[in-house]
Motif scaffolding. Structure first.
Motif, mmCIF file in Angstrom:
data_model
loop_
_atom_site.group_PDB
_atom_site.id
_atom_site.type_symbol
_atom_site.label_atom_id
_atom_site.label_comp_id
_atom_site.label_asym_id
_atom_site.label_seq_id
_atom_site.Cartn_x
_atom_site.Cartn_y
_atom_site.Cartn_z
ATOM 1 N N ASN A 259 0.793 -1.343 -0.082
ATOM 2 C CA ASN A 259 0.079 -0.178 -0.027
ATOM 3 C C ASN A 259 0.909 1.332 -0.157
ATOM 4 O O ASN A 259 1.948 1.329 0.732
ATOM 5 C CB ASN A 259 -0.981 0.098 1.274
ATOM 6 N N TYR B 87 0.523 3.961 1.706
ATOM 7 C CA TYR B 87 -0.102 4.608 2.994
ATOM 8 C C TYR B 87 -0.018 3.489 4.083
ATOM 9 O O TYR B 87 0.136 2.301 3.988
ATOM 10 C CB TYR B 87 -1.178 5.072 2.848
ATOM 11 N N THR C 20 -1.628 2.688 7.726
ATOM 12 C CA THR C 20 -3.156 2.762 8.422
ATOM 13 C C THR C 20 -3.197 2.962 9.756
ATOM 14 O O THR C 20 -2.440 1.964 10.282
ATOM 15 C CB THR C 20 -3.832 1.763 7.734
ATOM 16 N N GLU D 13 -13.410 10.616 8.361
ATOM 17 C CA GLU D 13 -13.535 10.223 7.099
ATOM 18 C C GLU D 13 -12.459 9.291 6.938
ATOM 19 O O GLU D 13 -11.085 9.376 7.605
ATOM 20 C CB GLU D 13 -13.133 11.596 6.338
ATOM 21 N N ARG E 261 -9.782 8.631 4.550
ATOM 22 C CA ARG E 261 -8.726 9.027 4.022
ATOM 23 C C ARG E 261 -7.695 9.700 5.305
ATOM 24 O O ARG E 261 -6.471 9.806 5.174
ATOM 25 C CB ARG E 261 -8.770 10.031 3.092
ATOM 26 N N HIS E 262 -8.672 10.514 6.208
ATOM 27 C CA HIS E 262 -7.894 10.897 7.309
ATOM 28 C C HIS E 262 -7.283 10.035 8.357
ATOM 29 O O HIS E 262 -6.427 10.573 9.119
ATOM 30 C CB HIS E 262 -8.950 11.946 7.980
ATOM 31 N N VAL F 152 -5.326 7.288 7.210
ATOM 32 C CA VAL F 152 -4.081 6.951 6.520
ATOM 33 C C VAL F 152 -2.960 7.943 6.152
ATOM 34 O O VAL F 152 -3.448 9.037 5.796
ATOM 35 C CB VAL F 152 -4.443 6.297 5.107
ATOM 36 N N SER G 131 -0.075 9.190 3.998
ATOM 37 C CA SER G 131 0.783 9.018 2.443
ATOM 38 C C SER G 131 2.324 8.557 2.697
ATOM 39 O O SER G 131 2.875 9.790 3.460
ATOM 40 C CB SER G 131 0.562 10.270 1.598
ATOM 41 N N ILE H 171 -8.184 -0.102 5.705
ATOM 42 C CA ILE H 171 -9.104 0.880 5.647
ATOM 43 C C ILE H 171 -10.556 0.423 4.618
ATOM 44 O O ILE H 171 -11.518 1.125 4.726
ATOM 45 C CB ILE H 171 -8.292 2.455 5.105
ATOM 46 N N GLU H 172 -9.929 -0.210 3.680
ATOM 47 C CA GLU H 172 -11.077 -0.718 2.728
ATOM 48 C C GLU H 172 -11.935 -1.530 3.296
ATOM 49 O O GLU H 172 -13.392 -1.278 3.090
ATOM 50 C CB GLU H 172 -10.519 -1.836 1.706
ATOM 51 N N ARG I 257 -2.309 14.804 9.962
ATOM 52 C CA ARG I 257 -3.244 13.875 10.120
ATOM 53 C C ARG I 257 -4.254 14.189 11.303
ATOM 54 O O ARG I 257 -5.155 13.995 11.698
ATOM 55 C CB ARG I 257 -2.757 12.583 10.074
ATOM 56 N N ARG J 110 -6.621 16.803 10.846
ATOM 57 C CA ARG J 110 -7.870 16.348 9.788
ATOM 58 C C ARG J 110 -8.652 15.594 10.670
ATOM 59 O O ARG J 110 -9.767 15.667 10.722
ATOM 60 C CB ARG J 110 -7.323 15.159 8.750
#
Length: 456
Positions: free
Chosen positions: A47, A49, A51, A65, A67-68, A70, A72, A140-141, A417, A420
């Protein structure tokens, strides 16, 4: 198999296997320092990113949310070399690793030092129907899929006239009474209540949440008194807590439970949602290495975070930390005396590993042993609800919920993060959780295909 030759490969390389909590922190701490010495830090992970897994129940429950939670790799590891792929095997005697990129052919990579930080994977058992019916909460998925599925099942049930199909749609089963399982069922039940209150075709009494735990108590990380309070709290919300009970079969979504005491049938019912949170195990890729592995499947690791050889001495250029390592916990941990697999140990071990590796390889600083007394445990059960034991102080309800958010908010990697996530909490405080169902995420081209097909 092709062997990649590049200018970066000629330089001294620190190969970081896994870009999770440990891998991310080790790479962040070392990337600039190693680069200044003419070396390079290479991170291999499938990945792009990292998690922060303790937040996955809140993602599934619509509080944060996706994306917040994980981080990058590209954004925060600008001075490192990133490889999107998996390490298939390691020959430390020859200091070579075989890597399979997400796209492309396998290749060999040489290294000077290696950091084993591939983390843990979901531990499952050979239960008929589990692989076809269940879903975990380790990625996350999976959290996104759970948020959508719970919302979709409630919405679909509101239009069902078949009582059995409706009952299955509104039945949600979580297997595992550890922190992950308890937080997951509590967050999802909280979200389901919110969704039902918005839909006048479904009654709260129709919701059925079932927690299945094979042991006689839940959450071994807290006191027995607190564990009993958690069970009472969940039951007061209508959640069925079945202790000393195990899932025996899940074929076609039909749950067959058994009593662990005498293996007799305990209950049978249909459920469209089965969530597996019954523990984790070290990433099995460690068995494709020449490192010593202990009985729990983890790499034998010294307290200075160097991997042991057969005699217990330090292997040159081999390091490990986090869930994949068996590090002695001098303050008391698992029954075998090793550190428990949690974020507290992972982040502290990662920072010490980076310092120790730098000291050994470049002679800057001294090597220290890992010693950390557990600060306690915190868990959130939905808005304003939780349980915690912090430095010996027992908390429950709103204070525990605040302790949970305070600790994990601070532990979330990178300031970007943290802000966020804090922003998500503030928005949820004023406008409640975001439990909106997003359709066709697995088949996003459906609408385009329908309009692009030739009309008859």
């Amino acid at each position: 198999m092709s062997i990649i030759e590049s200018s970066s490969q000629k330089r001294p390389r620190i190969l970081v296997v896994g870009g999770g909590y440990v891998g991310l922190y080790v790479a962040m701490k070392l990337q600039k320092k190693v680069k200044s010495h003419g070396g390079i830090v290479t991170v291999v992970d499938p990945n792009p990113y990292m998690t922060y897994q303790p937040f996955l129940p809140e993602v599934a429950g619509g509080q944060i949310e996706p994306r917040h939670v994980v981080v990058s790799h590209r954004q925060h590891l600008k001075h490192a070399e990133l490889v999107n792929g998996r390490v298939l095997s390691i020959d430390h005697a020859g200091k070579k690793a075989v890597i399979a990129p997400v796209n492309g052919d396998e290749f060999e990579m040489e290294y000077t030092d290696i950091v084993m930080s591939a983390g843990a994977v979901t531990r499952t058992f050979p239960i008929t129907g589990l692989a076809e019916t269940g879903i975990g909460l380790k990625t996350i998925e999976e959290a996104i899929a759970l948020r959508n599925k719970v919302a979709e099942r409630i919405e679909s049930a509101s239009n069902m006239t078949d009582p059995e199909a409706r009952k299955r749609a509104l039945t949600f089963v979580v297997v595992g009474g550890g922190f992950a399982g308890i937080e997951t069922i509590a967050e999802l039940e909280d979200m389901a209540r919110h969704l039902v209150n918005l839909n006048d075709r479904v009654e709260l009494s129709e919701l059925r949440f079932v927690l299945v735990e094979a042991m006689g108590r839940i959450m071994p990380e807290v006191t027995a008194e607190q564990a009993e309070w958690v069970v009472e709290h969940l039951r007061s919300r209508g959640i069925e807590v079945l202790l000393n009970t195990s899932l025996a079969d899940a074929t076609d979504g039909y749950m067959q439970l058994i009593n662990m005491a005498d293996k007799s049938p305990a209950d049978q019912f249909g459920a469209d949602t089965l969530i597996w949170c019954a523990g984790v195990m070290a990433n099995p890729m460690v068995r494709s290495t020449d490192f010593p592995i202990e009985q729990r499947g983890r790499i034998e690791t010294r307290t200075d975070l160097r991997i042991k050889d057969a005699n217990g001495d330090a292997l040159d250029g081999a390091w490990a930390a986090g869930d994949i390592s068996a590090v002695k916990d001098v303050t008391g941990g698992l029954p075998d005396g090793t550190c428990v697999p949690n974020a507290q140990h992972a982040v502290r071990q990662a920072k010490l590993l980076a310092k120790n590796l730098y000291a050994v390889r470049y002679g800057v600083g001294s090597v220290k042993e890992y010693k950390h007394k557990n600060l306690g445990a915190v868990a959130g059960f939905g808005r304003n609800k939780g349980v915690a034991k912090v430095v010996g102080i027992k908390l429950k309800g709103w204070p525990a919920w605040m302790a949970h958010r305070g600790y994990h908010g601070m532990a979330m990697p990178t300031f970007e993060r943290k802000f966020r996530v804090l922003g998500d909490w503030m928005v949820a405080f004023f406008f409640t959780r975001d439990a909106l169902q997003l359709n066709n995420l697995e088949a996003p081209r459906t609408a385009f295909e329908e309009t692009a097909k030739p009309k008859k």
